[in-house]
Design a protein around this motif. Sequence first.
Motif, mmCIF file in Angstrom:
data_model
loop_
_atom_site.group_PDB
_atom_site.id
_atom_site.type_symbol
_atom_site.label_atom_id
_atom_site.label_comp_id
_atom_site.label_asym_id
_atom_site.label_seq_id
_atom_site.Cartn_x
_atom_site.Cartn_y
_atom_site.Cartn_z
ATOM 1 N N ARG A 76 -17.196 -0.666 -0.093
ATOM 2 C CA ARG A 76 -16.661 -0.842 -1.447
ATOM 3 C C ARG A 76 -15.293 -0.169 -1.558
ATOM 4 N NH1 ARG A 76 -20.330 3.445 -4.907
ATOM 5 N NH2 ARG A 76 -20.148 5.097 -3.393
ATOM 6 N N PRO A 77 -14.481 -0.578 -2.537
ATOM 7 C CA PRO A 77 -13.182 0.070 -2.741
ATOM 8 C C PRO A 77 -13.372 1.551 -3.071
ATOM 9 C CG PRO A 77 -13.329 -1.959 -4.005
ATOM 10 C CD PRO A 77 -14.694 -1.687 -3.471
ATOM 11 N N ALA A 78 -12.375 2.352 -2.696
ATOM 12 C CA ALA A 78 -12.488 3.798 -2.910
ATOM 13 C C ALA A 78 -11.135 4.379 -3.287
ATOM 14 C CB ALA A 78 -13.011 4.472 -1.646
ATOM 15 N N SER A 79 -11.172 5.502 -4.007
ATOM 16 C CA SER A 79 -9.963 6.272 -4.309
ATOM 17 C C SER A 79 -10.160 7.678 -3.750
ATOM 18 C CB SER A 79 -9.693 6.315 -5.809
ATOM 19 O OG SER A 79 -10.723 7.009 -6.472
ATOM 20 N N LEU A 80 -9.070 8.276 -3.296
ATOM 21 C CA LEU A 80 -9.130 9.590 -2.666
ATOM 22 C C LEU A 80 -8.030 10.477 -3.236
ATOM 23 C CD1 LEU A 80 -10.583 11.132 -0.289
ATOM 24 C CD2 LEU A 80 -8.651 10.445 1.119
ATOM 25 N N THR A 81 -8.389 11.704 -3.575
ATOM 26 C CA THR A 81 -7.430 12.670 -4.110
ATOM 27 C C THR A 81 -7.612 13.992 -3.386
ATOM 28 O OG1 THR A 81 -7.606 11.624 -6.278
ATOM 29 C CG2 THR A 81 -6.647 13.813 -6.222
ATOM 30 N N LEU A 82 -6.521 14.705 -3.178
ATOM 31 C CA LEU A 82 -6.578 16.047 -2.608
ATOM 32 C C LEU A 82 -6.288 17.031 -3.729
ATOM 33 C CD1 LEU A 82 -6.857 17.925 -0.170
ATOM 34 C CD2 LEU A 82 -4.410 17.598 0.254
ATOM 35 N N MET A 83 -7.292 17.768 -4.147
ATOM 36 C CA MET A 83 -7.124 18.730 -5.233
ATOM 37 C C MET A 83 -6.114 19.799 -4.813
ATOM 38 S SD MET A 83 -8.952 17.272 -7.363
ATOM 39 C CE MET A 83 -8.832 18.414 -8.715
ATOM 40 N N GLY A 84 -5.221 20.145 -5.709
ATOM 41 C CA GLY A 84 -4.138 21.070 -5.410
ATOM 42 C C GLY A 84 -2.858 20.356 -5.019
ATOM 43 N N TYR A 85 -2.977 19.106 -4.620
ATOM 44 C CA TYR A 85 -1.826 18.276 -4.261
ATOM 45 C C TYR A 85 -1.843 16.955 -5.031
ATOM 46 C CZ TYR A 85 -0.390 21.293 -0.423
ATOM 47 O OH TYR A 85 0.063 22.346 0.323
ATOM 48 N N GLN A 86 -2.664 16.860 -6.072
ATOM 49 C CA GLN A 86 -2.773 15.599 -6.798
ATOM 50 C C GLN A 86 -1.485 15.212 -7.503
ATOM 51 O OE1 GLN A 86 -4.521 18.375 -7.376
ATOM 52 N NE2 GLN A 86 -5.186 18.557 -9.483
ATOM 53 N N PRO A 96 -12.180 -2.171 1.223
ATOM 54 C CA PRO A 96 -12.895 -2.120 2.504
ATOM 55 C C PRO A 96 -12.120 -2.836 3.610
ATOM 56 C CG PRO A 96 -14.415 -2.674 0.741
ATOM 57 C CD PRO A 96 -13.034 -2.718 0.150
ATOM 58 N N GLY A 97 -12.017 -2.166 4.752
ATOM 59 C CA GLY A 97 -11.319 -2.725 5.910
ATOM 60 C C GLY A 97 -9.813 -2.533 5.896
ATOM 61 N N SER A 98 -9.261 -1.931 4.845
ATOM 62 C CA SER A 98 -7.811 -1.749 4.788
ATOM 63 C C SER A 98 -7.429 -0.301 5.090
ATOM 64 C CB SER A 98 -7.260 -2.173 3.427
ATOM 65 O OG SER A 98 -7.722 -1.312 2.427
ATOM 66 N N VAL A 99 -6.127 -0.110 5.294
ATOM 67 C CA VAL A 99 -5.584 1.217 5.610
ATOM 68 C C VAL A 99 -4.505 1.553 4.591
ATOM 69 C CG1 VAL A 99 -4.377 2.604 7.334
ATOM 70 C CG2 VAL A 99 -6.023 0.878 8.063
ATOM 71 N N TRP A 100 -4.553 2.777 4.054
ATOM 72 C CA TRP A 100 -3.526 3.289 3.150
ATOM 73 C C TRP A 100 -2.736 4.324 3.923
ATOM 74 C CZ3 TRP A 100 -2.013 8.052 1.478
ATOM 75 C CH2 TRP A 100 -1.149 8.097 0.380
ATOM 76 N N ARG A 101 -1.409 4.291 3.810
ATOM 77 C CA ARG A 101 -0.551 5.285 4.476
ATOM 78 C C ARG A 101 0.374 5.915 3.458
ATOM 79 N NH1 ARG A 101 -1.331 1.403 8.301
ATOM 80 N NH2 ARG A 101 -1.938 2.138 10.365
ATOM 81 N N GLY A 102 0.590 7.223 3.620
ATOM 82 C CA GLY A 102 1.496 7.960 2.754
ATOM 83 C C GLY A 102 1.846 9.278 3.398
ATOM 84 N N GLU A 103 2.628 10.071 2.694
ATOM 85 C CA GLU A 103 3.032 11.372 3.244
ATOM 86 C C GLU A 103 3.252 12.359 2.119
ATOM 87 O OE1 GLU A 103 7.768 10.581 3.873
ATOM 88 O OE2 GLU A 103 6.421 9.927 5.460
ATOM 89 N N PHE A 104 3.118 13.639 2.472
ATOM 90 C CA PHE A 104 3.396 14.726 1.543
ATOM 91 C C PHE A 104 3.737 15.967 2.353
ATOM 92 C CE2 PHE A 104 -1.062 15.181 2.515
ATOM 93 C CZ PHE A 104 -1.304 16.541 2.524
ATOM 94 N N VAL A 105 4.421 16.913 1.714
ATOM 95 C CA VAL A 105 4.778 18.173 2.369
ATOM 96 C C VAL A 105 3.701 19.194 2.030
ATOM 97 C CG1 VAL A 105 6.463 20.033 2.520
ATOM 98 C CG2 VAL A 105 7.228 17.672 2.275
ATOM 99 N N ALA A 106 3.097 19.770 3.058
ATOM 100 C CA ALA A 106 2.046 20.774 2.888
ATOM 101 C C ALA A 106 2.709 22.136 2.684
ATOM 102 C CB ALA A 106 1.121 20.787 4.097
ATOM 103 N N ASP A 107 3.127 22.420 1.459
ATOM 104 C CA ASP A 107 3.866 23.658 1.189
ATOM 105 C C ASP A 107 3.062 24.645 0.342
ATOM 106 O OD1 ASP A 107 3.908 22.152 -1.090
ATOM 107 O OD2 ASP A 107 6.047 22.378 -1.470
#
Length: 137
Positions: A76-86, A96-107
């Motif tokens: 099923r479709p999904a959403s993902l969040t990183l708390m502290g970096y939202q 389903p079956g797809s790929v999401w790509r992104g970037e952020f600075v871990a500071d």
Amino acid sequence: MRRYLFLLAIVVVLGAVALAVGRNLRLSSGPEPAPAARAEVALDLTITPDHRITPALASVPKEHLVRLSVTNGGTRPASLTLMGYQDRFSVTQVTPGSVWRGEFVADRPGDDFAWMLDGAPVGRLAVTGSHLVEGHR
């Protein structure tokens, strides 16, 4: 007396010219150096059919550019969040079956940033490094 007034006027004009030229000139030993390239780290996450992520625990070094890849291996479709970096990024919808790509600075260092999959905690990210601006001595 006129001679002194004339000399004073010349000195004032030359001073004004020198001031204007001095503000426009820049003393340097060459071209400015380019900013240093930020170190990068890849982080690949997979959403599993039982609606978890792998790896559940991951760590990245502080001040690195994190190139994040999220593959939805679930049903099923999904959403993902990183708390502290939202405020930096959010994976709003991965079908389903797809790929999401992104970037952020871990500071923001810490070892307890929770991965939230559709609002439920499913993993943790640690950002390793000093909390101090100049580092530990």
